[in-house]
Design an enzyme around this catalytic site. Structure first.
Site, short mmCIF file in Angstrom:
data_model
loop_
_atom_site.label_atom_id
_atom_site.label_comp_id
_atom_site.label_asym_id
_atom_site.label_seq_id
_atom_site.Cartn_x
_atom_site.Cartn_y
_atom_site.Cartn_z
N CYS A 1 0.72 -1.23 0.23
CA CYS A 1 0.00 -0.06 -0.10
C CYS A 1 0.41 0.92 0.03
CB CYS A 1 -0.55 0.16 1.35
SG CYS A 1 -1.08 1.27 1.88
N GLU A 2 0.68 2.04 -0.89
CA GLU A 2 1.59 3.13 -1.33
C GLU A 2 1.58 4.10 0.31
OE1 GLU A 2 0.72 4.81 -4.52
OE2 GLU A 2 -1.10 6.26 -4.51
N HIS A 3 0.18 4.03 0.77
CA HIS A 3 -0.28 4.84 1.93
C HIS A 3 0.40 5.16 3.12
CE1 HIS A 3 -4.20 6.04 -0.58
NE2 HIS A 3 -3.15 7.25 -1.25
N HIS A 4 0.80 3.51 3.33
CA HIS A 4 1.18 3.26 4.92
C HIS A 4 2.66 2.14 4.53
CE1 HIS A 4 -2.76 3.97 5.48
NE2 HIS A 4 -3.16 4.75 6.14
N GLN B 1 -4.93 -0.57 -4.69
CA GLN B 1 -5.55 -1.75 -5.60
C GLN B 1 -6.68 -1.56 -6.37
OE1 GLN B 1 -7.47 -4.85 -2.76
NE2 GLN B 1 -8.77 -4.70 -4.60
N HIS C 1 -5.99 -5.75 3.46
CA HIS C 1 -4.44 -5.03 3.66
C HIS C 1 -4.75 -4.84 4.41
CE1 HIS C 1 -5.26 -2.24 -0.42
NE2 HIS C 1 -6.17 -3.65 -0.50
N CYS D 1 -2.57 -2.83 6.50
CA CYS D 1 -2.76 -1.21 7.18
C CYS D 1 -3.99 -0.90 7.50
CB CYS D 1 -2.30 -0.37 5.72
SG CYS D 1 -3.73 0.02 4.58
ZN LIG Z 1 -2.73 1.64 3.57
#
Ligand SMILES: [Zn+2]
Length: 206
Positions: free
Chosen positions: A76-79, A117, A145, A147
């Protein structure tokens, strides 16, 4: 003491997390993390044409081709935490097919990078459309996910579903339904859901 800039950064990260990077269990961690991260993001360096080279064939076949239950592992590119699950790919050839073993390779190329995703699903579908110009392409991904699961944002056994429907799969409800029925997904709801299939819980804002 570290060989690369990345190892130095990971060592700094350990310090910031309150750890002692010199204790026995962590001494080689920066090196291991660098090796792992480079593998998990190796999709950036992979070339679609190289992977598909020699594996696209002309055929007189226009029935639906489905490759289901392809395992994928992404970040995941956010976390920077993993999300993983199954990817199902279908297309209706228009004179050309891709060797079946290449479809999972294609999924790996887009999974092994920092991802969403939704974007990964679209990239797989668009690449197949671009490379063999089929009558239609459908990609459905179901992912867990970490995260969300590890932080308790979402129940641990829930999945995030994403889909990309192009050409005949977008325009023809019967074709789309045939595909979804053939998948016999774990989640019956998907078969009844009008497209686009909504993403489970958005974590874009946190
Ligand atoms: Zn994430």
């Amino acid at each position: 003491m570290y060989n690369t800039q990345m190892q130095h950064l990971i060592q700094q990260l350990l310090v910031q997390l309150g750890e002692d990077p010199l204790r026995e269990g962590l001494v080689k961690t920066p090196e291991r993390v660098e090796t792992a991260l480079k593998f998990l993001t190796s999709g950036y360096d992979a070339d679609v044409d190289t992977v598909l080279n020699g594996a696209m064939f002309s055929v007189d076949y226009s029935e639906m081709v489905i490759v289901r239950d392809i395992d994928f592992y992404s970040l995941c590119e956010h976390h920077l935490l993993p999300f993983f699950g199954k990817c199902h790919v279908a297309y209706i050839p228009n004179g050309r097919v891709i060797g079946l073993s290449k479809i999972p390779r294609l999924v790996d190329i887009f999974a092994r990078r920092l991802q969403l995703q939704e974007r990964m699903t679209n990239q797989i579908a668009e690449t197949i459309r671009e490379k063999i110009e089929p009558l239609g392409v459908a990609v459905v991904c179901e992912g867990t996910h970490l995260c969300m699961a590890m932080r308790g944002v979402e129940k641990q056994n829930s999945y995030t579903m994403t889909s990309a429907m192009l050409g005949a799969f977008r325009d023809n409800a019967r074709t789309r339904m045939e595909f979804l029925e053939l998948l016999k997904l774990r989640h019956n709801t998907i078969v009844q859901t009008a497209l686009p299939i909504p993403v489970g819980v958005s974590h874009l804002d946190d």
